[in-house]
Scaffold this motif. Structure first.
Motif, PDB file in Angstrom:
ATOM      1  N   PHE A 121      37.914  46.477  38.316  1.00  0.00           N
ATOM      2  CA  PHE A 121      38.440  46.891  39.611  1.00  0.00           C
ATOM      3  C   PHE A 121      39.261  48.181  39.517  1.00  0.00           C
ATOM      4  CE2 PHE A 121      38.287  43.316  42.974  1.00  0.00           C
ATOM      5  CZ  PHE A 121      37.005  42.958  42.585  1.00  0.00           C
ATOM      6  N   GLY A 122      39.159  48.879  38.375  1.00  0.00           N
ATOM      7  CA  GLY A 122      39.774  50.190  38.284  1.00  0.00           C
ATOM      8  C   GLY A 122      40.892  50.347  37.273  1.00  0.00           C
ATOM      9  N   LEU A 130      38.204  52.460  45.892  1.00  0.00           N
ATOM     10  CA  LEU A 130      38.607  52.787  44.525  1.00  0.00           C
ATOM     11  C   LEU A 130      38.546  54.294  44.329  1.00  0.00           C
ATOM     12  CD1 LEU A 130      39.067  52.023  41.439  1.00  0.00           C
ATOM     13  CD2 LEU A 130      36.568  52.087  41.247  1.00  0.00           C
ATOM     14  N   ALA A 183      38.946  56.400  40.890  1.00  0.00           N
ATOM     15  CA  ALA A 183      39.203  56.473  39.451  1.00  0.00           C
ATOM     16  C   ALA A 183      38.923  57.900  39.006  1.00  0.00           C
ATOM     17  CB  ALA A 183      38.307  55.489  38.707  1.00  0.00           C
ATOM     18  N   ASP A 222      39.009  52.521  32.445  1.00  0.00           N
ATOM     19  CA  ASP A 222      40.446  52.592  32.708  1.00  0.00           C
ATOM     20  C   ASP A 222      41.184  53.419  31.656  1.00  0.00           C
ATOM     21  OD1 ASP A 222      40.172  50.780  30.638  1.00  0.00           O
ATOM     22  OD2 ASP A 222      41.050  49.082  31.716  1.00  0.00           O
TER      23      ASP A 222
END
Length: 426
Positions: free
Chosen positions: A160-161, A319, A321, A359
């Motif tokens: 989820f990031g 999101l 990223a 991440d």
């Protein structure tokens, strides 16, 4: 024997134990969604305790977890301090996508067949819980004079990031390492990766009976009009090239769509989700603005084929990223991994970028030089990562553990086979 040979010998002697450790980790599901990772963190901490590794448990507050659409997150930090000097963090994530269908081996059985260990997260990235843990154990088995220290970061928000995984640990001031090595997914040393923007687009029309379609506005036709505009953008992206080896061009994917109420009803609402991969040279704010502009212009130009009202569109970011970019201080880590990787695997180990996103960018954004390397296969496709029958070649696990252990000795050893000087945190 040299110190490096002693490390190799220790890993060979304890390899069956390392495989059993990984099997135990694979057998505890961490599907995200729903994102209930606390039980896996608890089990991991128990297993680490048996090695004399005390894992700090850092639960993320429930309101933050639930706001992200997850159920529970407990991140783990193990600190092994040897003296003054740089601290090298080793990060792997335990959260995974659900197994899906089509498995020939139980997704949480951790079965071994033909030299491969099968199971969801066997390759990405519970494998590197094992790689990193046993590399540190091998390092400490030497009884050598070491400087600095090692931290194990086992986190649970990569899918989820990462904001509630490494991002949360860094923001809370729980950790601030000098160098970062993160879970791998190829033989290569990855020094850069794409960014990712995910958005949810809701198209509102006007629901009506299919027998009198002129009395409504078909949201699905409106969504199709928007999708055609986005796919035209995708063709334009092919004309943009990254200067980073291993990364080609930006691209956009619509991976999920839903809408309508029944076959005899003109759909009044359609929702789709898009994924836009950004090369390191792109500005995320400009990318998002461009996509929003394309959607707005397409919505304004939509004309229902039978007349009637237009559509209304809502766009929500899910999101953002950012891309991982190389930092100058990663040199000693890259050099050691390439050198030992070539010696252990018997082939050159390039330093490249990857079109994936991870991440790890959260560490580099904080000014911590980092690279990606671990017990990955030659390619993500080879491992069936995120597909049925995900698997890990156990010889890759053995060899990667040796490469990481040797690298740690080079970075932290005093007057032995160590190289380089402590990096700045610029």
């Amino acid at each position: 024997m040299t110190d490096h040979q002693q490390l190799d010998a220790w890993i060979d002697a304890h390899f069956d134990e390392e495989v059993r450790f990984l099997q135990e980790l694979v057998r505890v599901p961490t599907d995200t969604p729903p994102g209930n990772s606390a039980p896996h963190a608890e089990r991991t901490a128990q297993l680490l305790q048996a090695f004399g590794f005390e894992a700090e448990k850092h639960p993320v507050p429930a309101d933050e977890v639930q706001a992200a659409g997850l159920q529970s997150i407990t991140n783990l930090v193990v600190r092994r301090r040897y003296g003054e000097g740089r601290v090298v963090a080793l990060n792997a994530h335990g959260d995974v996508v659900p197994p899906g269908e089509g498995w020939q081996h139980p997704p949480y059985g951790a079965e071994i067949d033909g030299g491969f260990l099968y199971g969801r997260a066997a390759a990405v990235s519970k494998s590197d819980f094992a790689t990193f843990t046993f590399a540190v154990r091998a390092l400490e088995s030497l009884g050598a004079s070491l400087a600095g220290g090692v931290e194990l970061h086992f986190t649970y928000d990569e899918e989820f990031g990462g904001e509630l995984g490494p991002g949360w640990l860094l923001k809370q001031g729980i950790t601030r390492p000098d160098l970062l090595l993160a879970a791998g997914f190829s033989y290569q040393v990855v020094v850069a990766h794409n960014g990712c923007l995910q958005m949810e687009v809701t198209v509102h029309g006007e629901m009506s009976h299919a027998a009198i379609p002129d009395s409504g506005t078909d949201a699905l036709q409106g969504a199709t009009h928007l999708l055609q505009a986005l796919y035209r953008l995708n063709e334009q992206y092919k004309q943009v090239s990254s200067r980073v080896e291993g990364i080609t061009h930006p691209y956009l994917n619509v991976g999920w769509i839903a809408g309508g109420t029944n076959t005899n009803v003109v759909p009044g609402k359609v929702v789709f989700k898009l994924d836009r991969r950004m090369i390191p040279e792109e500005d995320p704010a400009q990318v998002e603005a461009s996509i929003r502009r394309a959607i707005e212009e397409a919505a304004a130009s939509f004309r229902p084929p039978r007349g009637g009202n237009g559509i209304r569109v809502e766009v929500r970011r899910l999101l953002l990223a950012r891309a991982m970019v190389p930092l100058a201080g990663n040199g000693p880590l890259v050099e050691a991994l390439q050198r030992h990787g070539q010696e252990v695997f018997g082939e050159p180990i390039p330093a490249v970028g990857t079109p994936l996103y991870t991440d790890v960018r959260l560490y580099t954004e904080a000014g911590i030089p980092g690279v990606i390397y671990g017990a990955g296969p030659r390619t993500v496709l080879e491992s069936n990562a995120k597909r049925a029958d995900e698997r890990l070649d156990l010889e890759d696990l053995r060899k990667a553990t040796k490469v990481v252990a040797r690298t740690l000795l080079d970075l932290l050893g005093q007057g032995q086979e160590s190289t380089g000087s402590p990096p700045s945190r610029g």
